[in-house]
Scaffold this motif. Sequence first.
Motif, PDB file in Angstrom:
ATOM      1  N   ILE A 203      36.025  72.143  74.751  1.00 26.97           N
ATOM      2  CA  ILE A 203      35.589  71.163  73.769  1.00 26.97           C
ATOM      3  C   ILE A 203      35.395  72.120  72.660  1.00 26.97           C
ATOM      4  CG2 ILE A 203      33.179  71.594  74.863  1.00 26.97           C
ATOM      5  CD1 ILE A 203      32.427  68.955  73.601  1.00 26.97           C
ATOM      6  N   ASP A 204      35.543  71.452  71.408  1.00 27.05           N
ATOM      7  CA  ASP A 204      35.249  72.215  70.071  1.00 27.05           C
ATOM      8  C   ASP A 204      33.863  72.430  69.808  1.00 27.05           C
ATOM      9  OD1 ASP A 204      35.046  69.957  68.501  1.00 27.05           O
ATOM     10  OD2 ASP A 204      36.985  69.873  67.938  1.00 27.05           O
ATOM     11  N   SER A 205      33.841  73.288  68.819  1.00 28.21           N
ATOM     12  CA  SER A 205      32.351  73.406  68.360  1.00 28.21           C
ATOM     13  C   SER A 205      31.775  72.250  67.504  1.00 28.21           C
ATOM     14  CB  SER A 205      32.133  74.752  67.486  1.00 28.21           C
ATOM     15  OG  SER A 205      33.114  74.765  66.413  1.00 28.21           O
ATOM     16  N   ARG A 206      32.551  71.576  67.149  1.00 22.20           N
ATOM     17  CA  ARG A 206      31.883  70.500  66.071  1.00 22.20           C
ATOM     18  C   ARG A 206      31.417  69.460  67.132  1.00 22.20           C
ATOM     19  NH1 ARG A 206      32.885  67.400  61.149  1.00 22.20           N
ATOM     20  NH2 ARG A 206      33.677  69.344  60.320  1.00 22.20           N
ATOM     21  N   ALA A 207      32.213  69.093  68.177  1.00 22.22           N
ATOM     22  CA  ALA A 207      31.866  68.034  69.264  1.00 22.22           C
ATOM     23  C   ALA A 207      30.660  68.360  69.915  1.00 22.22           C
ATOM     24  CB  ALA A 207      33.094  67.670  70.027  1.00 22.22           C
ATOM     25  N   ALA A 208      30.659  69.589  70.217  1.00 24.42           N
ATOM     26  CA  ALA A 208      29.720  70.420  71.329  1.00 24.42           C
ATOM     27  C   ALA A 208      28.364  70.436  70.511  1.00 24.42           C
ATOM     28  CB  ALA A 208      30.130  71.716  71.503  1.00 24.42           C
ATOM     29  N   MET A 209      28.379  70.646  69.135  1.00 24.99           N
ATOM     30  CA  MET A 209      27.170  70.667  68.466  1.00 24.99           C
ATOM     31  C   MET A 209      26.436  69.548  68.350  1.00 24.99           C
ATOM     32  SD  MET A 209      27.686  72.760  64.827  1.00 24.99           S
ATOM     33  CE  MET A 209      28.610  74.488  65.028  1.00 24.99           C
ATOM     34  N   GLN A 210      27.460  68.444  68.140  1.00 26.56           N
ATOM     35  CA  GLN A 210      26.990  67.076  67.942  1.00 26.56           C
ATOM     36  C   GLN A 210      26.103  66.657  69.180  1.00 26.56           C
ATOM     37  OE1 GLN A 210      26.502  65.820  64.908  1.00 26.56           O
ATOM     38  NE2 GLN A 210      25.761  64.082  65.368  1.00 26.56           N
ATOM     39  N   GLN A 211      26.837  66.841  70.416  1.00 29.61           N
ATOM     40  CA  GLN A 211      26.298  66.479  71.680  1.00 29.61           C
ATOM     41  C   GLN A 211      25.075  66.963  71.889  1.00 29.61           C
ATOM     42  OE1 GLN A 211      29.607  65.972  74.240  1.00 29.61           O
ATOM     43  NE2 GLN A 211      28.481  66.993  75.848  1.00 29.61           N
ATOM     44  N   THR A 212      24.797  68.455  71.418  1.00 28.54           N
ATOM     45  CA  THR A 212      23.822  69.239  71.880  1.00 28.54           C
ATOM     46  C   THR A 212      22.562  68.469  70.824  1.00 28.54           C
ATOM     47  OG1 THR A 212      24.934  71.102  71.902  1.00 28.54           O
ATOM     48  CG2 THR A 212      22.517  71.418  71.675  1.00 28.54           C
ATOM     49  N   LEU A 213      22.892  68.174  69.385  1.00 27.94           N
ATOM     50  CA  LEU A 213      21.922  67.758  68.854  1.00 27.94           C
ATOM     51  C   LEU A 213      21.199  66.324  69.108  1.00 27.94           C
ATOM     52  CD1 LEU A 213      21.264  68.589  65.601  1.00 27.94           C
ATOM     53  CD2 LEU A 213      22.531  66.814  64.691  1.00 27.94           C
ATOM     54  N   GLU A 214      22.406  65.594  69.802  1.00 26.82           N
ATOM     55  CA  GLU A 214      21.843  64.248  70.022  1.00 26.82           C
ATOM     56  C   GLU A 214      21.236  64.025  71.494  1.00 26.82           C
ATOM     57  OE1 GLU A 214      25.546  61.958  69.814  1.00 26.82           O
ATOM     58  OE2 GLU A 214      25.560  62.100  67.575  1.00 26.82           O
ATOM     59  N   THR A 215      21.583  65.156  72.247  1.00 25.43           N
ATOM     60  CA  THR A 215      20.921  64.657  73.520  1.00 25.43           C
ATOM     61  C   THR A 215      20.289  66.024  74.175  1.00 25.43           C
ATOM     62  OG1 THR A 215      22.871  65.894  74.598  1.00 25.43           O
ATOM     63  CG2 THR A 215      22.959  63.513  74.243  1.00 25.43           C
ATOM     64  N   SER A 216      20.093  67.285  73.534  1.00 21.75           N
ATOM     65  CA  SER A 216      19.294  68.025  74.290  1.00 21.75           C
ATOM     66  C   SER A 216      17.651  68.065  73.782  1.00 21.75           C
ATOM     67  CB  SER A 216      20.021  69.505  73.863  1.00 21.75           C
ATOM     68  OG  SER A 216      18.793  70.540  74.184  1.00 21.75           O
ATOM     69  N   HIS A 217      17.039  68.259  74.632  1.00 22.55           N
ATOM     70  CA  HIS A 217      15.501  68.083  74.468  1.00 22.55           C
ATOM     71  C   HIS A 217      15.118  69.510  74.007  1.00 22.55           C
ATOM     72  CE1 HIS A 217      15.630  69.294  78.378  1.00 22.55           C
ATOM     73  NE2 HIS A 217      14.519  70.026  78.520  1.00 22.55           N
ATOM     74  N   LEU A 218      15.724  70.708  74.223  1.00 17.56           N
ATOM     75  CA  LEU A 218      15.616  71.968  73.939  1.00 17.56           C
ATOM     76  C   LEU A 218      15.874  72.332  72.510  1.00 17.56           C
ATOM     77  CD1 LEU A 218      16.843  74.138  77.206  1.00 17.56           C
ATOM     78  CD2 LEU A 218      14.448  73.298  76.543  1.00 17.56           C
ATOM     79  N   TYR A 219      16.734  71.428  71.942  1.00 21.71           N
ATOM     80  CA  TYR A 219      17.328  71.877  70.456  1.00 21.71           C
ATOM     81  C   TYR A 219      16.175  71.685  69.534  1.00 21.71           C
ATOM     82  CZ  TYR A 219      19.988  71.962  66.265  1.00 21.71           C
ATOM     83  OH  TYR A 219      20.374  72.236  65.226  1.00 21.71           O
ATOM     84  N   GLN A 220      15.030  70.802  69.963  1.00 21.03           N
ATOM     85  CA  GLN A 220      13.967  70.940  68.958  1.00 21.03           C
ATOM     86  C   GLN A 220      13.325  72.029  68.566  1.00 21.03           C
ATOM     87  OE1 GLN A 220      11.086  68.252  71.008  1.00 21.03           O
ATOM     88  NE2 GLN A 220      12.644  66.600  70.892  1.00 21.03           N
ATOM     89  N   LYS A 221      13.363  73.109  69.382  1.00 18.01           N
ATOM     90  CA  LYS A 221      12.836  74.354  69.442  1.00 18.01           C
ATOM     91  C   LYS A 221      13.462  75.284  68.801  1.00 18.01           C
ATOM     92  CE  LYS A 221       9.170  74.009  72.065  1.00 18.01           C
ATOM     93  NZ  LYS A 221       7.785  73.608  71.494  1.00 18.01           N
ATOM     94  N   TRP A 222      15.151  75.188  68.421  1.00 18.23           N
ATOM     95  CA  TRP A 222      15.917  75.879  68.118  1.00 18.23           C
ATOM     96  C   TRP A 222      15.861  76.337  66.681  1.00 18.23           C
ATOM     97  CZ3 TRP A 222      19.461  79.528  69.070  1.00 18.23           C
ATOM     98  CH2 TRP A 222      20.462  79.684  68.116  1.00 18.23           C
ATOM     99  N   PRO A 223      15.494  75.386  65.708  1.00 20.22           N
ATOM    100  CA  PRO A 223      15.462  75.848  64.357  1.00 20.22           C
ATOM    101  C   PRO A 223      14.254  77.094  64.033  1.00 20.22           C
ATOM    102  CG  PRO A 223      15.791  73.590  64.355  1.00 20.22           C
ATOM    103  CD  PRO A 223      15.499  74.157  65.710  1.00 20.22           C
ATOM    104  N   ASP A 224      13.293  76.752  64.834  1.00 23.48           N
ATOM    105  CA  ASP A 224      11.977  77.803  64.830  1.00 23.48           C
ATOM    106  C   ASP A 224      12.230  79.138  65.325  1.00 23.48           C
ATOM    107  OD1 ASP A 224      10.206  75.869  63.557  1.00 23.48           O
ATOM    108  OD2 ASP A 224       9.510  75.268  65.648  1.00 23.48           O
TER     109      ASP A 224
END
Length: 327
Positions: A203-224
């Motif tokens: 899976i390429d990074s573009r699709a994987a990033m989008q999937q993470t952004l849309e569905t991962s609850h852990l992603y909220q903490k990532w920017p901090d």
Amino acid sequence: MRRETCIEHLIGLKKPAIKECASHFAPVNIALVKYWGKRDALLNLPNTSSLSLTLSLGTHTKLATTDECDKVVLNGVTQTNTSQMYTRTCRFLDLFRLPGLYFEVDTVNEIPTGAGLASSASGFAALVLCLDDLFGWNLDKKQLSIIARLASGSASRSLYRGFVQWHKGIQEDGMDSFAEAINTSWPELCMGMQIVCSDKKPIDSRAAMQQTLETSHLYQKWPDQVACDLVKVREALTTKDFTLLGKTSEHNALSMHATMLSSLPSVMYFLPESCAAMHKVWQLRKEGLEVYFTMDAGPNLKILCLEKDRATLQKELPALEFVPPLF
Ligand code: PMV
């Protein structure tokens, strides 16, 4: 039209002075603090800033104009016009097309393509350098990094040597989202590639990033976390604190992968051999060897150590291929 507006902003007033062809090299870069997730998918505007190290391998590209039709050759193989490489390249070139003008792109990657070894970063950076030369724009690196970003986010960092920070920016048009070099060198720093599989990633990074952004609850903490990690890595670069650099980079990479693992469906780039290599690194560290890893959107590890430990590490990991940083 928003991508065209950005280009217009940068090269709008310049009259193209078209050459027949141009050739350039751009190096790969490996992020120590990763870019994962976009605030604007069309303009490749990231949610966070990121920081990378440039290596001495990369992509050699020749760009020529033609009046026939677009042609893309990758490592000596002509790409079909339905391939991902062809469509991605030509869609980007569309931004610069003049009536009746077509392009021939001949590109050679020194690293495997699409295996999480940053070939798209060096590839698009080399293409942007060719475009600047071909059209005689004479843009500076900051402006070129904005153009490269439109093709692939991490390509914005491949215009520079050494340590590079890509600033996320806050403007809607992305004109403040560019990369710049960090004015420091670290000649003792070594990076090696532990290649466990050179196949194209599932899976390429573009699709994987989008999937993470849309569905991962852990992603909220990532920017901090990225904001904290950037401070730590900048400090490590200033004080030449290898432990801080290694620990922070490894933790940052694993945290990025944790956001992917917690997406739905889950994205997992690790292969059993990747995990075995991670355990080996941890075991060596336990035994007192200062070694760390980072990992991108693919199963291969990039290993960090200092020059003094390089020979010992090479014995422990015979398949490790050191690639000198480009300072
Ligand atoms: O620029 P892209 O779309 O190839 O994404 C790169 C993503 C990572 O390699 C995983 C991280 C990074 O900052 O390079």
